[in-house]
Design a protein around this motif. Sequence first.
Motif, PDB file in Angstrom:
ATOM      1  N   LEU A  37     -25.397  11.143 -40.993  1.00 33.35           N
ATOM      2  CA  LEU A  37     -25.591  12.023 -42.144  1.00 33.35           C
ATOM      3  C   LEU A  37     -26.744  12.945 -41.780  1.00 33.35           C
ATOM      4  O   LEU A  37     -27.892  12.518 -41.692  1.00 33.35           O
ATOM      5  CB  LEU A  37     -25.893  11.199 -43.385  1.00 33.35           C
ATOM      6  CG  LEU A  37     -25.880  11.913 -44.741  1.00 33.35           C
ATOM      7  CD1 LEU A  37     -24.548  12.605 -44.980  1.00 33.35           C
ATOM      8  CD2 LEU A  37     -26.157  10.910 -45.861  1.00 33.35           C
ATOM      9  N   LEU A  38     -26.410  14.216 -41.512  1.00 38.05           N
ATOM     10  CA  LEU A  38     -27.354  15.166 -40.941  1.00 38.05           C
ATOM     11  C   LEU A  38     -27.770  16.210 -41.963  1.00 38.05           C
ATOM     12  O   LEU A  38     -26.929  16.779 -42.660  1.00 38.05           O
ATOM     13  CB  LEU A  38     -26.697  15.855 -39.734  1.00 38.05           C
ATOM     14  CG  LEU A  38     -27.473  16.990 -39.064  1.00 38.05           C
ATOM     15  CD1 LEU A  38     -28.744  16.470 -38.407  1.00 38.05           C
ATOM     16  CD2 LEU A  38     -26.583  17.682 -38.029  1.00 38.05           C
ATOM     17  N   GLY A  39     -29.059  16.470 -42.038  1.00 34.96           N
ATOM     18  CA  GLY A  39     -29.549  17.504 -42.941  1.00 34.96           C
ATOM     19  C   GLY A  39     -31.063  17.546 -42.921  1.00 34.96           C
ATOM     20  O   GLY A  39     -31.718  16.618 -42.434  1.00 34.96           O
ATOM     21  N   GLN A  40     -31.611  18.613 -43.466  1.00 36.69           N
ATOM     22  CA  GLN A  40     -33.059  18.763 -43.500  1.00 36.69           C
ATOM     23  C   GLN A  40     -33.660  17.921 -44.626  1.00 36.69           C
ATOM     24  O   GLN A  40     -32.955  17.357 -45.463  1.00 36.69           O
ATOM     25  CB  GLN A  40     -33.425  20.234 -43.677  1.00 36.69           C
ATOM     26  CG  GLN A  40     -33.016  21.108 -42.499  1.00 36.69           C
ATOM     27  CD  GLN A  40     -33.579  20.598 -41.177  1.00 36.69           C
ATOM     28  OE1 GLN A  40     -34.792  20.410 -41.038  1.00 36.69           O
ATOM     29  NE2 GLN A  40     -32.720  20.366 -40.201  1.00 36.69           N
ATOM     30  N   SER A  41     -34.976  17.832 -44.644  1.00 38.01           N
ATOM     31  CA  SER A  41     -35.676  17.100 -45.689  1.00 38.01           C
ATOM     32  C   SER A  41     -35.295  17.663 -47.054  1.00 38.01           C
ATOM     33  O   SER A  41     -35.260  18.877 -47.250  1.00 38.01           O
ATOM     34  CB  SER A  41     -37.183  17.225 -45.473  1.00 38.01           C
ATOM     35  OG  SER A  41     -37.901  16.581 -46.494  1.00 38.01           O
ATOM     36  N   VAL A 195     -28.840   8.088 -40.943  1.00 37.33           N
ATOM     37  CA  VAL A 195     -29.423   9.269 -41.583  1.00 37.33           C
ATOM     38  C   VAL A 195     -30.421   9.894 -40.612  1.00 37.33           C
ATOM     39  O   VAL A 195     -31.299   9.204 -40.074  1.00 37.33           O
ATOM     40  CB  VAL A 195     -30.132   8.880 -42.894  1.00 37.33           C
ATOM     41  CG1 VAL A 195     -31.030  10.009 -43.371  1.00 37.33           C
ATOM     42  CG2 VAL A 195     -29.108   8.534 -43.964  1.00 37.33           C
ATOM     43  N   THR A 196     -30.276  11.194 -40.365  1.00 38.34           N
ATOM     44  CA  THR A 196     -31.164  11.860 -39.421  1.00 38.34           C
ATOM     45  C   THR A 196     -31.275  13.343 -39.755  1.00 38.34           C
ATOM     46  O   THR A 196     -30.370  13.933 -40.340  1.00 38.34           O
ATOM     47  CB  THR A 196     -30.660  11.687 -37.966  1.00 38.34           C
ATOM     48  OG1 THR A 196     -31.554  12.335 -37.061  1.00 38.34           O
ATOM     49  CG2 THR A 196     -29.266  12.268 -37.791  1.00 38.34           C
ATOM     50  N   HIS A 197     -32.395  13.944 -39.367  1.00 38.58           N
ATOM     51  CA  HIS A 197     -32.556  15.397 -39.458  1.00 38.58           C
ATOM     52  C   HIS A 197     -32.420  16.040 -38.093  1.00 38.58           C
ATOM     53  O   HIS A 197     -32.515  17.255 -37.960  1.00 38.58           O
ATOM     54  CB  HIS A 197     -33.932  15.737 -40.047  1.00 38.58           C
ATOM     55  CG  HIS A 197     -35.068  15.367 -39.139  1.00 38.58           C
ATOM     56  ND1 HIS A 197     -35.604  14.092 -39.108  1.00 38.58           N
ATOM     57  CD2 HIS A 197     -35.741  16.083 -38.198  1.00 38.58           C
ATOM     58  CE1 HIS A 197     -36.562  14.052 -38.202  1.00 38.58           C
ATOM     59  NE2 HIS A 197     -36.670  15.238 -37.631  1.00 38.58           N
ATOM     60  N   ALA A 210     -21.563  14.023 -40.839  1.00 39.07           N
ATOM     61  CA  ALA A 210     -21.446  14.713 -42.120  1.00 39.07           C
ATOM     62  C   ALA A 210     -22.704  15.551 -42.299  1.00 39.07           C
ATOM     63  O   ALA A 210     -23.819  15.025 -42.260  1.00 39.07           O
ATOM     64  CB  ALA A 210     -21.296  13.722 -43.264  1.00 39.07           C
ATOM     65  N   VAL A 211     -22.528  16.852 -42.471  1.00 40.34           N
ATOM     66  CA  VAL A 211     -23.663  17.756 -42.673  1.00 40.34           C
ATOM     67  C   VAL A 211     -23.899  17.900 -44.171  1.00 40.34           C
ATOM     68  O   VAL A 211     -22.982  18.212 -44.929  1.00 40.34           O
ATOM     69  CB  VAL A 211     -23.397  19.134 -42.045  1.00 40.34           C
ATOM     70  CG1 VAL A 211     -24.549  20.094 -42.358  1.00 40.34           C
ATOM     71  CG2 VAL A 211     -23.215  19.000 -40.536  1.00 40.34           C
ATOM     72  N   MET A 212     -25.145  17.676 -44.576  1.00 42.43           N
ATOM     73  CA  MET A 212     -25.486  17.678 -45.993  1.00 42.43           C
ATOM     74  C   MET A 212     -26.574  18.704 -46.273  1.00 42.43           C
ATOM     75  O   MET A 212     -27.530  18.851 -45.498  1.00 42.43           O
ATOM     76  CB  MET A 212     -25.959  16.284 -46.420  1.00 42.43           C
ATOM     77  CG  MET A 212     -25.996  16.048 -47.904  1.00 42.43           C
ATOM     78  SD  MET A 212     -26.288  14.287 -48.269  1.00 42.43           S
ATOM     79  CE  MET A 212     -25.930  14.272 -50.019  1.00 42.43           C
ATOM     80  N   SER A 213     -26.436  19.417 -47.391  1.00 43.02           N
ATOM     81  CA  SER A 213     -27.439  20.402 -47.801  1.00 43.02           C
ATOM     82  C   SER A 213     -27.465  20.469 -49.318  1.00 43.02           C
ATOM     83  O   SER A 213     -26.416  20.575 -49.962  1.00 43.02           O
ATOM     84  CB  SER A 213     -27.099  21.775 -47.217  1.00 43.02           C
ATOM     85  OG  SER A 213     -28.018  22.749 -47.658  1.00 43.02           O
ATOM     86  N   GLU A 214     -28.652  20.383 -49.891  1.00 42.58           N
ATOM     87  CA  GLU A 214     -28.848  20.478 -51.342  1.00 42.58           C
ATOM     88  C   GLU A 214     -27.903  19.543 -52.102  1.00 42.58           C
ATOM     89  O   GLU A 214     -27.329  19.914 -53.113  1.00 42.58           O
ATOM     90  CB  GLU A 214     -28.669  21.931 -51.802  1.00 42.58           C
ATOM     91  CG  GLU A 214     -29.706  22.866 -51.198  1.00 42.58           C
ATOM     92  CD  GLU A 214     -29.559  24.297 -51.694  1.00 42.58           C
ATOM     93  OE1 GLU A 214     -28.500  24.628 -52.269  1.00 42.58           O
ATOM     94  OE2 GLU A 214     -30.504  25.078 -51.512  1.00 42.58           O
ATOM     95  N   GLY A 215     -27.785  18.324 -51.569  1.00 39.93           N
ATOM     96  CA  GLY A 215     -27.000  17.300 -52.256  1.00 39.93           C
ATOM     97  C   GLY A 215     -25.510  17.342 -52.020  1.00 39.93           C
ATOM     98  O   GLY A 215     -24.783  16.483 -52.517  1.00 39.93           O
ATOM     99  N   ALA A 234     -23.876  27.730 -42.512  1.00 38.19           N
ATOM    100  CA  ALA A 234     -24.835  26.661 -42.817  1.00 38.19           C
ATOM    101  C   ALA A 234     -24.568  25.446 -41.933  1.00 38.19           C
ATOM    102  O   ALA A 234     -25.500  24.815 -41.422  1.00 38.19           O
ATOM    103  CB  ALA A 234     -24.755  26.283 -44.292  1.00 38.19           C
ATOM    104  N   VAL A 235     -23.297  25.118 -41.738  1.00 38.24           N
ATOM    105  CA  VAL A 235     -22.943  23.998 -40.865  1.00 38.24           C
ATOM    106  C   VAL A 235     -23.269  24.341 -39.413  1.00 38.24           C
ATOM    107  O   VAL A 235     -23.842  23.528 -38.677  1.00 38.24           O
ATOM    108  CB  VAL A 235     -21.455  23.638 -41.012  1.00 38.24           C
ATOM    109  CG1 VAL A 235     -21.047  22.587 -39.974  1.00 38.24           C
ATOM    110  CG2 VAL A 235     -21.171  23.125 -42.418  1.00 38.24           C
ATOM    111  N   ALA A 236     -22.904  25.538 -38.990  1.00 40.80           N
ATOM    112  CA  ALA A 236     -23.179  25.947 -37.612  1.00 40.80           C
ATOM    113  C   ALA A 236     -24.666  25.868 -37.302  1.00 40.80           C
ATOM    114  O   ALA A 236     -25.079  25.372 -36.247  1.00 40.80           O
ATOM    115  CB  ALA A 236     -22.657  27.363 -37.376  1.00 40.80           C
TER     116      ALA A 236
END
Length: 334
Positions: A37-41, A195-197, A210-215, A234-236
């Motif tokens: 599960l990839l995404g920023q803080s 879970v990782t950034h 899975a790329v996650m952003s703003e929930g 955003a995914v790229a």
Amino acid sequence: MSKLQPIHARGVTRRYDGRAVVRNASLTLQPGKITALLGQSGAGKSTLLRLFAGLEPVDSGEILHGDVPVSTISKHVPAEDRQIGLIFQDFALFPHLNAIDNVGFGLVRQNKDKRRETARHWLDRLGLSHRAKAYPHELSGGEQQRVSIARALAAQPVAILMDEPFSGLDVTLKSEVRHTALAAVAEAGIPALLVTHDASEAMRAADRIAVMSEGVILQEETPEKLYLEPVSMAVARALGPLRSVRRDALPKKWQEKVPPAENYCLRPEAVRLDPAGDAMLEVVAAQRTSSLIEIELKLTETETIHALALGPFTPGRGDKLAVSLAPEFVFAAR
């Protein structure tokens, strides 16, 4: 709960003070597969992990183990009854217990001899049999994390959920520790969530990302397909650096290789040094970064692109290089 069953999140939402930090998220964790599960803080990654674990209830949607609901609006199976292994960045080892006793701590249904046999097996599988009698303060960060993962696997969980488990490790040891730990997780044959950034970590470690952003989960796919066929910019961008370029700044022959668009985003590997290349571009700057050389090339008076190269030669500012375009690493900006 029976093992080797997938765990599903279906349209789950979680709100804090009226704000949705996870929004209508659906994700399936398959047995024997590591899903990153990839995404920023602040993307909602850790909250979704906590929903899978049963540490928090859902505000809508459902989580199922196989076909059995464990989280709904009206039902919530607590975390301690889900048999899920949890790994966090802080290791959470008992300081007064040595490594083998830490691993065997939760095996209360086994007698003493069986408990130590099981604990020794998992320490050996994580490459730590020689550190069985060491206490946490005597272990390196990488060793502590491997003990933590051995303890989670020894309990024979139905799934294992890992929240940034390697982010606190020394960069020189991270790759080795991650490889050993995640190989043991995969061998257990249970669903696993990482879970990782760190996009590089997700690409190296996971069967699916899975790329996650703003929930919101933006896309979930294999690393290969996600990298080459992102559904959005955003995914790229979540998978690696991009450089934005106007169509009319590209060499004419390159414009013929890409679909019509006003603007493009190029990965560094889109531009390659090639003696037979169809464009000659001037070097603005070049810098060796270990095995790779990062080169900035001039397209127009105001626009540049980046290229990556291997080899012993670092070009100098003002050099002219023959380059070609790999269109599979070019995305139409939208």
